[in-house]
Design a protein around this motif. Structure first.
Motif, PDB file in Angstrom:
ATOM      1  N   SER A  22      62.557 105.785 -25.535  1.00 53.02           N
ATOM      2  CA  SER A  22      63.823 106.269 -24.565  1.00 53.02           C
ATOM      3  C   SER A  22      64.611 107.583 -25.244  1.00 53.02           C
ATOM      4  N   PRO A  23      64.034 108.532 -24.511  1.00 51.92           N
ATOM      5  CA  PRO A  23      64.591 110.063 -24.611  1.00 51.92           C
ATOM      6  C   PRO A  23      65.892 110.026 -24.052  1.00 51.92           C
ATOM      7  N   GLN A  24      66.939 110.550 -24.844  1.00 64.33           N
ATOM      8  CA  GLN A  24      68.152 110.531 -24.436  1.00 64.33           C
ATOM      9  C   GLN A  24      69.058 111.819 -24.820  1.00 64.33           C
ATOM     10  N   GLY A  25      70.252 112.225 -24.441  1.00 65.81           N
ATOM     11  CA  GLY A  25      70.575 113.329 -24.697  1.00 65.81           C
ATOM     12  C   GLY A  25      71.985 113.645 -24.048  1.00 65.81           C
ATOM     13  N   GLN A  26      72.553 114.885 -24.221  1.00 62.31           N
ATOM     14  CA  GLN A  26      73.714 115.059 -23.299  1.00 62.31           C
ATOM     15  C   GLN A  26      73.977 116.730 -23.712  1.00 62.31           C
ATOM     16  N   ASN A  27      74.401 117.226 -22.730  1.00 54.21           N
ATOM     17  CA  ASN A  27      74.853 118.825 -22.720  1.00 54.21           C
ATOM     18  C   ASN A  27      76.197 118.960 -22.614  1.00 54.21           C
ATOM     19  N   TYR A  28      76.724 119.634 -23.609  1.00 55.10           N
ATOM     20  CA  TYR A  28      78.135 120.061 -23.673  1.00 55.10           C
ATOM     21  C   TYR A  28      78.600 121.481 -23.181  1.00 55.10           C
ATOM     22  N   ALA A  29      79.260 121.734 -22.214  1.00 53.54           N
ATOM     23  CA  ALA A  29      79.303 123.177 -21.587  1.00 53.54           C
ATOM     24  C   ALA A  29      80.950 123.587 -21.879  1.00 53.54           C
ATOM     25  N   ASP A  30      80.972 124.875 -22.878  1.00 59.74           N
ATOM     26  CA  ASP A  30      82.169 125.469 -22.616  1.00 59.74           C
ATOM     27  C   ASP A  30      83.409 124.774 -23.146  1.00 59.74           C
ATOM     28  N   TYR A  31      83.480 124.191 -24.392  1.00 63.52           N
ATOM     29  CA  TYR A  31      84.779 123.712 -25.004  1.00 63.52           C
ATOM     30  C   TYR A  31      85.051 124.681 -26.228  1.00 63.52           C
ATOM     31  N   SER A  32      86.128 124.646 -26.500  1.00 61.49           N
ATOM     32  CA  SER A  32      86.863 125.677 -27.468  1.00 61.49           C
ATOM     33  C   SER A  32      87.538 124.818 -28.755  1.00 61.49           C
ATOM     34  N   TYR A  33      87.256 125.560 -29.748  1.00 59.46           N
ATOM     35  CA  TYR A  33      88.038 125.059 -31.015  1.00 59.46           C
ATOM     36  C   TYR A  33      88.493 126.239 -31.840  1.00 59.46           C
ATOM     37  N   SER A  34      89.334 126.059 -32.940  1.00 55.72           N
ATOM     38  CA  SER A  34      89.406 127.073 -33.870  1.00 55.72           C
ATOM     39  C   SER A  34      88.635 127.178 -34.847  1.00 55.72           C
ATOM     40  N   ARG A  35      88.311 128.308 -35.369  1.00 47.94           N
ATOM     41  CA  ARG A  35      87.314 128.607 -36.340  1.00 47.94           C
ATOM     42  C   ARG A  35      88.023 129.656 -37.615  1.00 47.94           C
ATOM     43  N   TYR A  36      87.831 129.217 -38.591  1.00 45.61           N
ATOM     44  CA  TYR A  36      88.316 130.047 -39.613  1.00 45.61           C
ATOM     45  C   TYR A  36      88.000 131.562 -39.803  1.00 45.61           C
ATOM     46  N   ASN A  37      89.129 132.181 -39.985  1.00 48.28           N
ATOM     47  CA  ASN A  37      88.803 134.008 -40.149  1.00 48.28           C
ATOM     48  C   ASN A  37      89.105 134.085 -41.548  1.00 48.28           C
ATOM     49  N   GLN A  38      87.946 134.632 -42.304  1.00 46.43           N
ATOM     50  CA  GLN A  38      88.019 134.884 -43.553  1.00 46.43           C
ATOM     51  C   GLN A  38      89.046 136.033 -43.736  1.00 46.43           C
ATOM     52  N   TYR A  39      88.749 137.087 -42.991  1.00 49.38           N
ATOM     53  CA  TYR A  39      89.817 138.182 -43.020  1.00 49.38           C
ATOM     54  C   TYR A  39      91.118 137.881 -42.873  1.00 49.38           C
ATOM     55  N   ASN A  40      91.635 136.994 -41.896  1.00 55.00           N
ATOM     56  CA  ASN A  40      92.751 136.756 -41.694  1.00 55.00           C
ATOM     57  C   ASN A  40      93.060 135.368 -41.528  1.00 55.00           C
ATOM     58  N   PRO A  41      93.182 134.601 -42.571  1.00 54.80           N
ATOM     59  CA  PRO A  41      93.403 132.934 -42.660  1.00 54.80           C
ATOM     60  C   PRO A  41      94.482 132.653 -41.355  1.00 54.80           C
ATOM     61  N   ASN A  42      95.568 133.500 -41.400  1.00 60.17           N
ATOM     62  CA  ASN A  42      96.452 132.880 -40.394  1.00 60.17           C
ATOM     63  C   ASN A  42      96.271 133.073 -38.675  1.00 60.17           C
ATOM     64  N   ALA A  43      95.169 133.767 -38.661  1.00 66.68           N
ATOM     65  CA  ALA A  43      94.889 134.040 -37.176  1.00 66.68           C
ATOM     66  C   ALA A  43      93.372 133.699 -37.064  1.00 66.68           C
ATOM     67  N   PRO A  44      93.218 132.392 -36.803  1.00 72.20           N
ATOM     68  CA  PRO A  44      91.766 131.852 -36.867  1.00 72.20           C
ATOM     69  C   PRO A  44      90.927 132.542 -35.409  1.00 72.20           C
ATOM     70  N   TYR A  45      89.471 132.364 -35.562  1.00 73.45           N
ATOM     71  CA  TYR A  45      88.768 132.711 -34.353  1.00 73.45           C
ATOM     72  C   TYR A  45      88.966 131.531 -33.487  1.00 73.45           C
ATOM     73  N   LEU A  46      89.096 131.963 -31.987  1.00 71.84           N
ATOM     74  CA  LEU A  46      88.907 130.981 -30.900  1.00 71.84           C
ATOM     75  C   LEU A  46      87.427 130.879 -30.607  1.00 71.84           C
ATOM     76  N   THR A  47      86.687 129.848 -30.691  1.00 65.65           N
ATOM     77  CA  THR A  47      85.184 129.763 -30.507  1.00 65.65           C
ATOM     78  C   THR A  47      84.828 128.848 -29.287  1.00 65.65           C
ATOM     79  N   THR A  48      84.067 129.590 -28.596  1.00 68.66           N
ATOM     80  CA  THR A  48      83.601 128.526 -27.147  1.00 68.66           C
ATOM     81  C   THR A  48      82.144 128.255 -27.647  1.00 68.66           C
ATOM     82  N   LEU A  49      82.092 126.894 -27.339  1.00 71.82           N
ATOM     83  CA  LEU A  49      80.717 126.533 -27.803  1.00 71.82           C
ATOM     84  C   LEU A  49      80.191 125.670 -26.976  1.00 71.82           C
TER      85      LEU A  49
END
Length: 220
Positions: A22-49
């Motif tokens: 049984s081959p199975q799987g799923q595709n996820y299209a364009d959802y976003s989350y906050s990613r750590y910004n090592q240069y400015n911890p108070n302004a995380p990167y918004l990442t589209t995945l």
């Protein structure tokens, strides 16, 4: 694809055991989350995945079958039971665009992981692989059976499977530069700190699908 062996108590009821690939799987299209910004911890990167997951299982289904009026040319058939699944291989591809305008692609497979853009390779996991090696769940099916001869028929069924187990190994970690990081967290900064802002780290994953089941049935 696979095969079942069925034992009939009578013309209408029986039980079966099978072996299926049984081959199975799923595709996820364009959802976003906050990613750590090592240069400015108070302004995380918004990442589209974007994500594509492939999981290949060897399954053993156990089912109870009931056929209504099996003497007819076309009869109705129902099934219910459970399955046990063994993970053969997997592929987990992540592509994301960060707020710092970096395009990254990670591919995780049964043999390790690579990041295509930065040129480094994370090839070792600790505490197991990202996906658990076993799965189990329930099966429901309903459809028709077309009789060709007294010995031969074609079942056509809508088949639904729902997994009861969490297929995600939440304890999986990978090694990079001598440090270990949670695979499911995926938000460690370059200095080794981990910022717990990913809800995906604690969410359970379970398999489920619905599809058309077709085959050839021979009565011994």
């Amino acid at each position: 694809i696979g095969a079942d062996v069925n034992y009939g108590f009578n013309d209408t009821m029986g039980i079966s055991v099978g072996l299926l690939y049984s081959p199975q799987g799923q595709n996820y299209a364009d959802y976003s989350y906050s990613r750590y910004n090592q240069y400015n911890p108070n302004a995380p990167y918004l990442t589209t995945l974007q994500r594509s997951v492939s999981l290949n299982y060897l399954k053993i289904p156990f089912q109870f079958h009931y056929t209504l009026m099996p003497e007819n040319k076309i009869s109705f058939t129902f099934s219910a039971g459970f399955y046990i699944g063994f993970l053969l291989s997997y592929n987990d591809k992540n592509s994301f665009i960060s707020g710092n305008n970096n395009n990254d692609t990670y591919t995780i497979s049964a043999t390790g992981s690579t990041e295509s853009t930065s040129g480094y390779a994370n090839t070792s996991f600790i505490n197991g692989n990202p996906y658990n090696s076993m799965d189990f769940g329930g099966i429901l099916g309903a459809g028709i059976q077309i009789k060709l001869t007294d010995k031969l028929s074609i079942p056509l069924m809508i088949n639904y499977e729902i997994g009861f187990a969490n297929i995600k190994n939440v304890g999986c970690e990978f090694i990079y530069n001598g440090n270990s990081y949670s695979y499911w967290q995926q938000n460690a900064n370059y200095f080794g700190s981990i910022i717990n802002n990913s809800t995906n780290a604690t969410l359970s994953y379970s398999n489920s699908y619905i599809g058309l089941k077709a085959g050839l049935k021979y009565n011994f």
